[in-house]
Scaffold this active site. Structure first.
Site, PDB file in Angstrom:
ATOM      1  N   ASP A  10       0.824  -1.222   0.000  1.00 27.62           N
ATOM      2  CA  ASP A  10       0.000   0.000   0.000  1.00 27.62           C
ATOM      3  C   ASP A  10       0.862   1.279   0.000  1.00 27.62           C
ATOM      4  OD1 ASP A  10      -1.941  -1.923   0.325  1.00 27.62           O
ATOM      5  OD2 ASP A  10      -2.198  -1.551   2.468  1.00 27.62           O
ATOM      6  N   GLU A  62      -9.229  -0.142  -4.490  1.00 21.69           N
ATOM      7  CA  GLU A  62     -10.282  -0.873  -3.777  1.00 21.69           C
ATOM      8  C   GLU A  62     -11.056  -0.005  -2.777  1.00 21.69           C
ATOM      9  OE1 GLU A  62      -8.446  -4.061  -1.573  1.00 21.69           O
ATOM     10  OE2 GLU A  62      -7.098  -2.718  -0.491  1.00 21.69           O
TER      11      GLU A  62
HETATM   12  O1  F6P Z   1      -2.315  -4.084   3.340  1.00 23.11           O
HETATM   13  C1  F6P Z   1      -2.016  -4.923   2.281  1.00 23.11           C
HETATM   14  C2  F6P Z   1      -3.279  -5.465   1.653  1.00 23.11           C
HETATM   15  O2  F6P Z   1      -2.902  -6.289   0.561  1.00 23.11           O
HETATM   16  C3  F6P Z   1      -4.283  -4.412   1.214  1.00 23.11           C
HETATM   17  O3  F6P Z   1      -3.911  -3.758   0.024  1.00 23.11           O
HETATM   18  C4  F6P Z   1      -5.529  -5.238   1.132  1.00 23.11           C
HETATM   19  O4  F6P Z   1      -6.692  -4.440   1.320  1.00 23.11           O
HETATM   20  C5  F6P Z   1      -5.372  -6.205   2.279  1.00 23.11           C
HETATM   21  O5  F6P Z   1      -4.001  -6.265   2.563  1.00 23.11           O
HETATM   22  C6  F6P Z   1      -5.868  -7.599   1.998  1.00 23.11           C
HETATM   23  O6  F6P Z   1      -5.746  -8.353   3.160  1.00 23.11           O
HETATM   24  P1  F6P Z   1      -5.930  -9.942   3.227  1.00 23.11           P
HETATM   25  O7  F6P Z   1      -4.610 -10.540   2.823  1.00 23.11           O
HETATM   26  O8  F6P Z   1      -6.239 -10.208   4.655  1.00 23.11           O
HETATM   27  O9  F6P Z   1      -7.007 -10.310   2.279  1.00 23.11           O
END
Ligand code: F6P
Length: 360
Positions: free
Chosen positions: A142, A237
């Protein structure tokens, strides 16, 4: 070089490309140059919570192929806040003292924590409470950790999203379709903005810049009038509906996760322009794969610098990339300054200069 020490290293939060190259750099410098013992803590702080603590001794011969390996050899988790840890009986327990005890029972002199702002905030609180010597390394696709221009994992994620746009370009153009690519980034639009510019998107929507569907559709129409009957849209997102509603999905463990804005944008565009639309959600592909050369460089520089901070007895610090070099800042300061896209920053100006529609 340096009195003998025993240091721990852990990866915490969502994985990303570049974590293994950091572990490699830390072992190279700490073991190879300082002759310290290095323990890799398994599964983030959960490795210190478990009895006996889950850790593996790391030596130079263990790091042979780490430079090109995605994910993290130590495992990680982005669940289970140690201050309110979910127990098998359904209750939440403060397990921070177990982590502190785990650190001391391993005889650690210092701990390198690789994480995003959430993980680093938790680690710092534990370190303060238990007298742990903590050094932080910022990682997250991010790229939203404060006071560092780059966090590990971002560059690889941008490369993957850019490649996706490159590929979508051909199929969008062949079918005269509007293709929407939904990318990650949580509350920050860095991935969408950077990949959008690098991958030649026509429209970039990010949470930091409120958009109007009317503007998005006008841009598509303008392109059609110029004979371009396809369009590439990249959307973060965390972009909300036009009315300001976040788009989320209920998933396992009752968690509300971001996702679905691409589909919303696609159906609105279809309704207002009549264009044929398709959606690609890139998802965790952005976190996987071989680390880019920039991520390998950043990871190597951060790993070496973190070990040097320990040698100098400088704790509660996070290594940062600023003005083309590595330095360090107090972890507390980094956490305080959440870093999202500056609406008047260079990248936004660049996008506008290129005629990319940002929806405003
Ligand atoms: O913080 C990193 C990230 O990949 C975000 O971009 C995304 O919203 C989230 O983690 C997804 O998390 P998970 O791996 O728990 O689905």
């Amino acid at each position: 070089m340096g009195a003998n020490k025993r240091i721990g290293i852990l990866t915490s939060g969502g994985d990303c490309a570049g974590l293994n190259p950091v572990i490699r750099a830390v072992v190279h410098h700490a073991r190879g140059n300082y002759n310290w013992d290095v323990l890799g803590i398994c599964q983030a702080t959960q490795g210190l919570m478990t009895r006996p603590p889950q850790a593996i001794e790391l030596d130079i011969h263990d790091i042979d192929r780490l430079l090109t390996l995605g994910g993290t050899m130590l495992g990680t988790t982005n669940k289970g806040d140690p201050f309110a840890f979910p127990m098998p009986d359904g209750t939440l327990q403060d397990r921070s003292d177990d982590i502190i005890e785990g650190y001391h029972s391993l005889g650690l002199d210092a701990l390198i924590g690789i994480g995003g702002d959430g993980s680093l905030a938790i680690l710092r609180r534990i370190a303060e409470q238990g007298g742990l010597n903590l050094v932080g390394i910022p990682k997250t696709i991010d790229n939203d950790v404060g006071l560092t221009e780059n966090s590990i994992g971002f560059d690889t994620a941008v490369n993957i999203a850019t490649e996706a746009l490159d590929r979508l370009h051909f199929t969008a153009a062949s079918h005269n379709r509007v293709i929407i690519l939904e990318v990650m980034g949580r509350d920050a639009g860095h991935i969408a903005l950077s990949a959008g510019i690098a991958g030649g998107a026509d429209i970039i929507l990010i949470p930091e810049i409120p958009y109007k569907l009317e503007n998005v559709c006008r841009h598509i129409k303008k392109r059609q009038d110029r004979g371009k009957h396809f369009c590439l849209v990249i959307v973060s997102e965390a972009v909300c509906t036009e009315g300001g509603e976040p788009v989320t999905q209920m998933q396992q463990f009752g968690e509300c996760r971001l996702g679905g804005i691409g589909q919303y944008i696609a159906s609105q565009i279809a309704e207002y322009t009549g264009a044929e639309t398709r959606v690609t959600v890139l998802g965790h592909v952005q976190r996987g794969g071989i680390p880019s050369s920039s991520d390998r460089l950043l990871a190597s520089a951060f790993g070496v610098a973190a070990v040097d901070l320990i040698a100098q007895g400088k704790f509660d610090q996070m290594v940062v990339w600023q003005n083309r070099q590595v330095s360090s800042v107090p972890i507390a300061e980094a956490i305080k300054h959440y870093r999202n896209v500056e609406a008047d920053g260079t990248m936004v100006k660049t996008a506008r200069g290129l005629g990319i529609c940002l929806g405003d």
